[in-house]
Each structure stands twice: as C-alpha cells, then as structure tokens.
Design an enzyme around this catalytic site. Structure first.
Site, PDB file in Angstrom:
ATOM      1  N   GLY A 232     -28.580 -37.491 -38.257  1.00 59.21           N
ATOM      2  CA  GLY A 232     -27.867 -35.956 -37.940  1.00 59.21           C
ATOM      3  C   GLY A 232     -26.333 -36.261 -38.156  1.00 59.21           C
TER       4      GLY A 232
ATOM      5  N   PHE B  62     -24.582 -36.646 -35.361  1.00 63.07           N
ATOM      6  CA  PHE B  62     -23.868 -37.377 -34.379  1.00 63.07           C
ATOM      7  C   PHE B  62     -24.590 -38.774 -34.132  1.00 63.07           C
ATOM      8  CE2 PHE B  62     -26.627 -34.381 -32.345  1.00 63.07           C
ATOM      9  CZ  PHE B  62     -26.135 -32.813 -32.770  1.00 63.07           C
TER      10      PHE B  62
ATOM     11  N   VAL C 123     -31.776 -40.801 -35.533  1.00 63.02           N
ATOM     12  CA  VAL C 123     -33.094 -40.414 -34.745  1.00 63.02           C
ATOM     13  C   VAL C 123     -33.974 -41.522 -35.353  1.00 63.02           C
ATOM     14  CG1 VAL C 123     -34.622 -38.689 -34.050  1.00 63.02           C
ATOM     15  CG2 VAL C 123     -32.249 -37.761 -34.848  1.00 63.02           C
TER      16      VAL C 123
ATOM     17  N   ASP D  41     -25.973 -24.108 -33.556  1.00 68.46           N
ATOM     18  CA  ASP D  41     -25.967 -24.845 -34.619  1.00 68.46           C
ATOM     19  C   ASP D  41     -27.417 -24.798 -35.153  1.00 68.46           C
ATOM     20  OD1 ASP D  41     -24.992 -26.213 -37.263  1.00 68.46           O
ATOM     21  OD2 ASP D  41     -25.465 -28.189 -36.141  1.00 68.46           O
TER      22      ASP D  41
HETATM   23  N1  ADE Z   1     -36.347 -35.641 -36.132  1.00 68.92           N
HETATM   24  C1  ADE Z   1     -35.116 -35.247 -35.258  1.00 68.92           C
HETATM   25  N2  ADE Z   1     -35.739 -35.120 -34.024  1.00 68.92           N
HETATM   26  C2  ADE Z   1     -36.850 -35.288 -34.079  1.00 68.92           C
HETATM   27  C3  ADE Z   1     -38.184 -35.293 -33.201  1.00 68.92           C
HETATM   28  N3  ADE Z   1     -38.097 -34.909 -31.798  1.00 68.92           N
HETATM   29  N4  ADE Z   1     -39.292 -35.371 -33.676  1.00 68.92           N
HETATM   30  C4  ADE Z   1     -39.415 -36.050 -34.951  1.00 68.92           C
HETATM   31  N5  ADE Z   1     -38.593 -35.980 -35.885  1.00 68.92           N
HETATM   32  C5  ADE Z   1     -37.394 -35.571 -35.287  1.00 68.92           C
END
Ligand code: ADE
Length: 393
Positions: A24, A26, A29, A138
């Site tokens: 993302g 920032f 993940v 957002d």
């Molecule tokens: N991508 C970003 N956040 C996520 C999440 N909580 N679970 C799975 N994929 C993601």
C-alpha cells in the site's frame, strides 16, 4: 520489542511471516501465521522513520488507539500492534478472498442483487465506523476486501493520518493512486465532512460494482477533476431506475444536497433483502507494544531546509485556482500529450538534478524550457524528448 522484520520466514514475536499480500501507500502487508495457534493474520508493516519524518506519530498513535474500538463483521479487525527498532507492525484479521477490485476485474460487473448485498455491507461497515467517530477518507475497491463467503471487510479504516499525508506529498500519480474515488469537496480542499465524503466514495464503488467502469475517468488529471467537480456522470440505462436514482443521489457534487446515510437506509432499492449486520460486542483488550511509537535509535531527518518551498499539493493548487492562472491545466483530452504533473517540496534545483540523472540513465535527452522558479514541474514526453519545465506564476 521484536527483532527486525520483513523477510519471508522471519519471526515477528509469536508470528512467522509469509508472502506479501499487498503493497500500500504506507508499506507492505504480509501474511503471518501465529506459531502456537496456526491462525493466519495480515501484518501491515509501517516504517517508523517515515512516520517520524512526517511528524504524525502522535496522530498515528491516536488513530491506532481508535482502531481497537472498531469491531464489526464488515471492518478488518486489529488484533495487536508490535514493534521492531524501525517498524510498527499492525497485526490484522486475515481476509482470504482478496480485493473487491480483483473480483470486479474477474467478473466484469456484479448483478444488481449481488451488488446491492455488497453495497449494503459496505454501508453497514462505514456507518458503524462513522458512529464511532472514525472516517476512512480513502475508500476504494482496493481497500475493500472480500472473505471466503463473499462478505465485505473494509481495510485501513482509521488510518486517515497516513492517507492524508501520503496524499499531501504531491506525487498524486504514484504514491497516492488516482483520485477517481475522492469527493469533489475533498479535491477542492475546502474543508469537508468526513461522513459525506466517505459516502461519495461508496457511491463511486457502487457504480463500479454495477457497471465495471469508473463513473469519472480521464487520462488527464485536470479533466478528471473537472468531471468530478461537475458530477459529470453517465449512468447506464440498463440499470434499474432504483439503482440509477440512488447512484445519482450519492454522486451529487454538492455535499449539502447529497443523500445522507440515514436517507440511504430508507431508499427502496437499498432496502431490498437488507439484513443489517450486528457489531461484535466482546470488548477484547488489544496489545500495543510500548516500543511501537518510541523513536529511540531511529535515524531522524526532521530538520527542514528553511529555504525549501512550502508544501502544496495539486488539490490545493486547484482550490486556489481563482488566484492562479490554471487555464493550461484544463485542456481537452484530445489535445493532451503524455504528461505527468506533480508538485514537490524538494528544492526545484535538486528535483531537476534528480530527474535529469534518472532520465539520462533511461536513455532520454533532457532539454530544459526555462520559466521562473516555482514549485510546479511539468514533465512532457514529446517527439521522443523528455521536457522538464518549471512553471512560474
Ligand atoms: N491485504 C491488505 N490487508 C489484508 C488483510 N487484512 N487480509 C488479507 N489481505 C490483505
């Protein structure tokens, strides 16, 4: 405090890190498996130094504090917050069905019945957070995840400090994504109500769900802004009158006359087959690592060059359009060439040097068209030459 994290197979406290789920604005993940329970989680890894540089650590701390209040079946749940020397790690509920965006890309569009169910869940999650005083700012299909049962889970709720700052850095076309989902009053930077502008984004998402297209789109950012400001939207006649009417009422560019969430809930099209979700009621106390917001030992870069230009983003620029001649921005799509326009808080001289270095390495010949120095740089690729122009007032 946990050891440095990031690589696959590495440990983060009681978790083993796996593949990258997303990248993302920032940070990354990553998938994480709890070593004792085997349960899957998603870990959002934030860079401490970046947060420190942006001087938003107090705000992020407050926002993460409010996130723990959010417990709803349509909102990604925050499990705990851990820290390493350089990272803040938010351990989140893992949502295993991917992004709504990918579902739409795969299917083309959803039927009205399926789309309505998704929209009802989106509105349920959004209303719940708004009632707790938390706004998203957002909302877009990339922030809307889908679980294995096809239910919606909104991610990044309550991280508006991050969202705002990454939007404010001026690099709209890269770091901040496109403004296709942003409400006109937010683009105009005139001060806005978080609930009303989140609702606009929900309207754009509803349009995308039901048609497979963006309601406002243009290669040229300035033309796109104009379309959004005017609420210039074509609603396919193939949609039912109820769906058409609701989309029109949400995509009202005037936030004062735009339909409210309370009114949406009484809308005939919306109410069909509506079974509102119940928020979870258990008050689980989440763990937040005390080190998460300690900046000890983190390299800092907080001294601002007194000679550096004031930070101004494109939204502000357009909001100030009465005193700036922006006529050149509002050219017609047919006349536009491939241009990237952005603002930056780096000194023009340094910025130009950087751009020159990069594009020369890419094999471009750089020619500068001189203007008076201002912090607006125009880059054009025209006739195989990359033109870099500093635009004066
Ligand atoms: N991508 C970003 N956040 C996520 C999440 N909580 N679970 C799975 N994929 C993601």
């Amino acid at each position: 405090m946990v050891r440095e994290v990031e690589k696959r197979g590495m440990r983060l406290g009681k978790y083993e890190l796996g593949r990258t789920l997303g990248e993302g604005n920032f940070g990354k993940v990553k998938y994480a498996r709890h070593i004792d329970s085997g349960q899957g989680f998603a870990v959002k890894i934030l860079d401490k130094k970046k947060i420190l540089d942006l001087k938003i650590s107090d705000q992020i701390k407050r926002e993460i504090g409010t996130l723990k209040l959010l417990k709803h079946p349509n909102v990604v749940n925050l499990h705990e917050v851990l820290a390493s020397k350089t990272k803040i790690c938010m351990v989140l509920e893992y949502v295993n069905g991917g992004e709504l965006f990918d579902r739409i890309a795969l299917k083309g569009k959803f039927s009205e019945a399926e789309g309505r169910r998704l929209f009802q869940q989106l509105i349920d999650g959004v209303t719940y957070c708004h009632d707790k005083g938390v706004f998203h700012r957002d909302l877009k299909p990339e922030n809307v995840l889908v679980d294995a049962k096809g239910n919606i889970k909104i991610s990044d709720f309550g991280l508006s400090a991050l969202t705002q700052h990454f939007r404010d850095d001026g690099l709209l076309h890269t770091t901040c994504g496109s403004p296709n989902y942003v409400a006109p009053e937010v683009l105009a930077n005139r001060g806005y109500d978080g609930a009303t502008s989140d609702l606009w984004s929900c309207g754009v998402i509803l349009y995308v769900i039901l048609t497979g297209y963006l309601p406002f789109d243009d290669r040229n950012l300035a033309v796109l802004y104009q379309k959004i400001f005017k609420g210039d939207v074509q609603i396919p006649k193939l949609l039912s009158p109820g769906a058409q009417n609701l989309i029109k009422r949400i995509l009202d560019p005037n936030p004062c006359t735009r339909i409210s969430i309370a009114e949406i809930k009484t809308d005939e099209w919306f109410k069909q087959d509506y079974f509102p979700a119940n928020p979870y009621d258990e008050e689980e106390d989440i763990f937040i690592d005390a080190e998460a917001f300690s900046m000890q030992g983190v390299a800092t870069d907080t001294e601002k060059d007194p000679g550096s230009p004031t930070l101004i983003n494109a939204f502000q620029l357009i909001g100030m359009s009465s005193c700036l001649d922006l006529s050149g921005f509002f050219e017609k799509e047919e006349a536009s060439e491939r241009k990237i326009r952005f603002t930056s808080n780096i000194l023009p001289k340094d910025l130009l040097e950087k751009i020159e270095d990069i594009v020369t390495e890419m094999g471009f010949r750089v020619q500068k068209r001189n203007g008076k120095v201002c912090n607006l740089v125009v880059i054009e690729i025209h006739l195989g030459i990359l033109w870099v122009q500093l635009v004066g007032r």
